[in-house]
Design a protein around this motif. Structure first.
Motif, PDB file in Angstrom:
ATOM      1  N   HIS A 176      63.311  74.107  62.253  1.00 47.10           N
ATOM      2  CA  HIS A 176      62.706  74.904  61.251  1.00 47.10           C
ATOM      3  C   HIS A 176      63.670  74.771  59.710  1.00 47.10           C
ATOM      4  N   LEU A 177      65.042  75.115  60.031  1.00 44.19           N
ATOM      5  CA  LEU A 177      65.982  74.728  58.954  1.00 44.19           C
ATOM      6  C   LEU A 177      65.813  73.539  58.413  1.00 44.19           C
ATOM      7  N   VAL A 178      65.821  72.562  59.191  1.00 41.87           N
ATOM      8  CA  VAL A 178      65.790  71.141  58.619  1.00 41.87           C
ATOM      9  C   VAL A 178      64.752  70.653  57.765  1.00 41.87           C
ATOM     10  N   ASP A 179      63.030  71.272  58.297  1.00 43.80           N
ATOM     11  CA  ASP A 179      62.029  71.319  57.505  1.00 43.80           C
ATOM     12  C   ASP A 179      62.094  71.956  56.293  1.00 43.80           C
ATOM     13  N   GLY A 180      62.731  73.062  56.168  1.00 47.85           N
ATOM     14  CA  GLY A 180      62.968  73.800  55.099  1.00 47.85           C
ATOM     15  C   GLY A 180      63.717  73.085  54.031  1.00 47.85           C
ATOM     16  N   TYR A 181      64.880  72.438  54.335  1.00 50.57           N
ATOM     17  CA  TYR A 181      65.656  71.713  53.256  1.00 50.57           C
ATOM     18  C   TYR A 181      65.418  70.419  52.779  1.00 50.57           C
ATOM     19  N   VAL A 182      64.306  69.554  53.621  1.00 52.75           N
ATOM     20  CA  VAL A 182      63.885  68.261  53.478  1.00 52.75           C
ATOM     21  C   VAL A 182      62.925  68.363  52.294  1.00 52.75           C
ATOM     22  N   LYS A 183      62.317  69.454  52.175  1.00 47.33           N
ATOM     23  CA  LYS A 183      61.200  69.711  51.248  1.00 47.33           C
ATOM     24  C   LYS A 183      61.547  69.775  49.897  1.00 47.33           C
ATOM     25  N   ARG A 184      62.850  70.759  49.857  1.00 50.50           N
ATOM     26  CA  ARG A 184      63.476  70.835  48.718  1.00 50.50           C
ATOM     27  C   ARG A 184      64.410  70.111  48.221  1.00 50.50           C
ATOM     28  N   GLY A 185      65.210  69.357  49.289  1.00 47.89           N
ATOM     29  CA  GLY A 185      66.208  68.520  48.964  1.00 47.89           C
ATOM     30  C   GLY A 185      65.821  66.934  48.297  1.00 47.89           C
TER      31      GLY A 185
END
Ligand code: ACO
Ligand code: ACO
Length: 150
Positions: free
Chosen positions: A25-34
């Motif tokens: 979940h954390l990975v999904d969150g930041y790959v979208k924004r980063g």
């Protein structure tokens, strides 16, 4: 070895992202924004790097990973140098990175690349991860935060 922006995130990228950070979940969150980059060796994905602007003039390396069979060949170091050059070229002042207090090899690598410790986020891994993480025969609890001015 070449480093380039990831166009479409593939399963091979995802496997590497989870090597550095087991929380999907954390990975999904930041790959979208980063900003996501891949390291390729002879056309094969051997590394990933995710950069996230967190505060004005601050860029964080939120994920860095090299495939197990390609570790120890300088790819991680090259990815960090790429991140620092990217930050400088885009007029950031500081690059940050956070890692486990039990990640001795990673702490060595980041300090070798010039990062200095700034703070400890106590119990970060107990608060944010459901599964217990064991590393170097220790339960991982605290996050060490490091930074470098570019
Ligand atoms: N243990 C001991 N030493 C290490 C380790 C380690 N785990 N990782 C790197 N080093 C040392 C190397 O021995 C080398 O030292 P030297 O210059 O004296 O020879 C130096 O650091 C540079 O090593 P590289 O070969 O450039 O590193 P590598 O390509 O293996 O990549 C990385 C390092 C990315 C940490 C890799 O081991 C990896 O993917 N590990 C699993 C995922 C992970 O832990 N990622 C970081 C999580 S934190 C985050 O993502 C923000
Ligand atoms: N590097 C890696 N692992 C170590 C080290 C080290 N330098 N020192 C201890 N360990 C590990 C051992 O491998 C062992 O692990 P295990 O339980 O998984 O097998 C565990 O820690 C316990 O080791 P001991 O054999 O009990 O430790 P030792 O008798 O070697 O004493 C000490 C450790 C006091 C740090 C010793 O290495 C030393 O005198 N070093 C030089 C002086 C020093 O650095 N002192 C500490 C400075 S800080 C201070 O004084 C407040």
């Amino acid at each position: 070895m070449t480093i380039r922006k990831i166009q479409v995130l593939q399963a091979a990228h995802y496997d590497l992202l989870l090597l550095a950070d087991p929380d999907e979940h954390l990975v999904d969150g930041y790959v979208k924004r980063g900003l996501c980059f891949e390291a390729l060796s002879n056309g094969v994905i051997v590394g990933v790097l995710v950069l996230l602007p967190t505060r004005p003039k601050t860029l964080e390396i939120v994920n860095i990973a090299v495939s197990e069979t390609s570790q120890g060949q300088g790819i991680g170091k090259t990815l960090i140098q790429f991140a620092l050059a990217h930050a400088k070229n885009h007029h950031y002042q500081t690059v940050e990175i956070g890692t486990g207090s039990t990640s001795f090899g990673q702490l060595y690598l980041y300090q070798k690349c010039g990062f200095r410790m700034t703070s400890i986020d106590r119990d970060f891994f107990l608060r944010h991860y459901e599964e217990e993480i064991i590393e170097n025969k220790l339960v991982l609890k605290d996050m060490v935060r490091l930074s470098i001015d570019v």
